[in-house]
Design an enzyme around this catalytic site. Structure first.
Site, PDB file in Angstrom:
ATOM      1  N   THR A  85     -16.748 -26.221  41.477  1.00 15.84           N
ATOM      2  CA  THR A  85     -16.288 -26.758  40.288  1.00 15.84           C
ATOM      3  C   THR A  85     -15.311 -26.110  39.652  1.00 15.84           C
ATOM      4  OG1 THR A  85     -18.563 -27.543  40.018  1.00 15.84           O
ATOM      5  CG2 THR A  85     -17.088 -27.602  38.251  1.00 15.84           C
ATOM      6  N   ARG A 168     -16.766 -25.046  32.109  1.00 17.00           N
ATOM      7  CA  ARG A 168     -15.511 -24.674  33.020  1.00 17.00           C
ATOM      8  C   ARG A 168     -14.802 -26.097  33.212  1.00 17.00           C
ATOM      9  NH1 ARG A 168     -20.398 -23.754  35.700  1.00 17.00           N
ATOM     10  NH2 ARG A 168     -21.052 -24.926  37.535  1.00 17.00           N
ATOM     11  N   ASP A 294     -22.845 -34.219  39.405  1.00 16.55           N
ATOM     12  CA  ASP A 294     -23.016 -32.978  40.115  1.00 16.55           C
ATOM     13  C   ASP A 294     -24.411 -32.402  39.738  1.00 16.55           C
ATOM     14  OD1 ASP A 294     -21.662 -30.642  41.411  1.00 16.55           O
ATOM     15  OD2 ASP A 294     -22.701 -29.650  39.773  1.00 16.55           O
ATOM     16  N   HIS A 340     -14.658 -31.979  43.328  1.00 14.94           N
ATOM     17  CA  HIS A 340     -14.888 -31.637  44.923  1.00 14.94           C
ATOM     18  C   HIS A 340     -15.777 -32.862  45.227  1.00 14.94           C
ATOM     19  CE1 HIS A 340     -18.686 -30.422  43.482  1.00 14.94           C
ATOM     20  NE2 HIS A 340     -18.150 -29.548  42.515  1.00 14.94           N
TER      21      HIS A 340
END
Length: 547
Positions: A85, A168, A294, A340
């Site tokens: 991530t 993040r 995610d 990703h």
């Protein structure tokens, strides 16, 4: 969750809920844009692989369907090996690969850090004296500017906002000079240390808090999801047929559900409304990190009813968000991509024609291999340290033994049947950054794009395809990513703006191409980036600067 988005907007932004249902303007009948957009909207859908995009693109009917009328690059690449991530988000608006952003992984080791736990999280300030579990969020480790930073440097009147389900995501896309940066903190949206909470965030937190305090009934199961709704036993659980029912106050279940994305998009829309983004003298930017995909993937997998519902609800949330932008009358440009990819849990893959899928064996760990090396070479204490992928020779290893330890480590990792490659830091440092299409990169070129000599391990270990780093699945963790293989590297990249003529380019591009492409649309000169400008003109024209 368009209904959730509208309800939260009515509370958070204090705008009429009925005003947010405006139909999108057809790009086929609008005049082609000739001036810079007033607002750039950069959306990252965490773990939105190119495979997931391909699986659901024909079912999208709302926000994603609108974006599909723009410039579609279905084979975008997070080209580096460490497909996690934090590194992925660091590429999206910097135009730089992790080797240059410094964000080599979600976590790495710094054996000189002044605390017992030497693990450093990519978005923390370890100088604050916290332990690794209770960290101070920070942009400290991002080594390069983001597009927002570049815009503010060129014109300080530009405003930059980042909102996400993860710190993040918000920090790596927002950069160092954000006017506002807010991310989900477990019970409410929080920010960096010292940031004051504006009224719009207070209202949004109150609205989300009220929603969280109530139970969530099962979400609708679209007809095309019914064939995927099949139970599977994994990690002591039965998954695959869930519909996001949630008990009142269950914040963990809220996080791993479409409701989190609804809250993030609602706050983003409210911030645009409250700050009048896109109405100032310079172009503004808002980065939106939709993190629920995610969380759903990790905890429930990608091929059950849960992910199917998540895709449908994400489509609706993006649609409601774009409709709100239409209502404001802002001339805005959207890019959507992912940090990703991923692929489904090992247990379901084994049932669906992939019997070779495996969990990583315990004997491939740095701890196990390091202990064996220590016994054989007579080196006391821990010999090898490290999270997944990066392996460090412990500082306690005598200098005279370090080269021998590293050589043994490489040899023994390569002897493991699940290991594809192991590269020393000297080998990676001597490798030039690849310039060929990303699907052709060798393993060492992929690892090189993630290598930072200040932070990377002494040895980079890459597992073979279809070997997951999960040793034993359990609640919240049945599927993952992080490999150098294309199912983790490939992501969609979509650009949309009112009036643009759409097209699809199936050949590969990279996420590092996004920043120079957006910069070109606002006339912002950039240079020295890893990425290149993508021409978004479907005809003979060129949206990229000459030269």
């Amino acid at each position: 969750m368009k209904s959730l988005l509208l309800a939260l907007l009515a509370t958070a932004a204090a705008v009429p809920a009925t005003a947010q249902t405006a139909a999108p303007v057809s790009s086929a009948t609008a005049a082609a844009p000739r001036t810079p957009p007033k607002l750039i909207v950069a959306i990252s859908v965490d773990q939105f692989s190119a495979d997931l995009f391909a699986q659901y693109r024909n079912h999208f009917t709302d926000g994603m369907a609108r974006l599909l009328t723009g410039a579609v690059f279905p084979s975008g690449y997070q080209s580096h090996a460490a497909t996690e991530t934090c590194p992925g988000h660091s590429t999206i608006l910097t135009g730089m690969r992790p080797a240059h952003t410094g964000i080599i992984a979600n976590n790495w080791l710094d054996q000189k850090v002044g605390r017992a736990d030497k693990t450093v999280y990519c978005a923390e300030d370890e100088r604050a004296g916290d332990d690794h579990e209770h960290y101070t969020p920070s942009d400290l480790h991002l080594k390069v500017p983001t597009l927002g930073d570049m815009m503010k440097r060129a014109d300080p009147r530009s405003r930059v906002v980042a909102v996400a389900g993860k710190d993040r995501a918000a920090i790596m896309m927002g950069g160092h000079t954000t006017d506002q940066v807010w991310f989900w903190g477990g019970q409410k949206f929080i920010s960096l240390a010292g940031r004051q909470e504006p009224a719009v965030v207070t209202r949004a937190n109150a609205a989300v808090g009220a929603l969280l305090a109530k139970p969530q009934e099962a979400l609708p199961l679209p007809g095309y999801c019914k064939t995927l709704s099949r139970p599977i036993a994994v990690g002591g659980q039965t998954l695959g047929t869930g519909r996001f029912e949630r008990a009142a106050g269950d914040a963990k279940a809220f996080r791993a559900s479409p409701a989190l994305d609804g809250a993030v998009f609602a706050l983003a829309a409210a911030m645009i409304e409250d700050m009048k983004l896109g109405h100032g003298p310079a172009t503004d930017l808002i980065a939106v990190g939709a993190s629920a995909t995610d969380y759903v993937g990790h905890s429930l997998g990608t091929q059950g009813s849960e992910m199917c519902i998540q895709m449908a609800q994400l489509d609706e949330s993006i649609g409601g968000f774009l409709a709100e932008l239409d209502r404001t009358g802002i001339d805005y440009e959207v890019v959507l991509t992912a940090d990703h990819g991923a692929h489904d849990m090992t247990e379901r893959q084994q049932q669906r024609a992939m019997p070779m899928e495996q969990h990583v064996a315990p004997e491939t760990s740095a701890t196990t291999i390091g202990a064996a090396i220590g016994r054989d070479l007579g080196v006391a204490g821990p010999v090898l340290l490290g999270p997944e992928g990066d392996v460090y020779v412990a500082e306690s290893v005598p200098a005279a033994k370090r080269a021998q330890v590293l050589g043994e480590a490489k040899k023994r990792f390569l002897a493991q049947p699940q290991v594809a490659a192991a590269f020393t830091r000297d080998e990676l440092a001597a490798t030039r950054m690849a310039t060929t299409p990303p699907e052709t990169w060798t393993l060492i070129e992929r690892a090189r794009a993630s290598f930072d000599p200040e932070r990377s391990g002494d040895l980079t270990v890459l597992l073979r395809p279809r070997v997951t780093t999960i040793k034993a699945p359990g609640p919240g963790y049945v599927e993952t990513h992080g490999s150098p293989w294309d199912y983790d590297r490939r992501v969609p990249i979509l650009f949309w703006r009112k009036g643009m003529a759409g097209f699809e380019q199936p050949l590969s591009v990279e996420t590092v191409d996004i920043a120079p492409t957006l910069a070109a649309t606002i006339g912002l000169p950039v240079s020295g980036l890893d990425g290149r400008c993508l021409d978004l003109d479907a005809g003979a024209g060129d949206t990229c600067p000459a030269g």
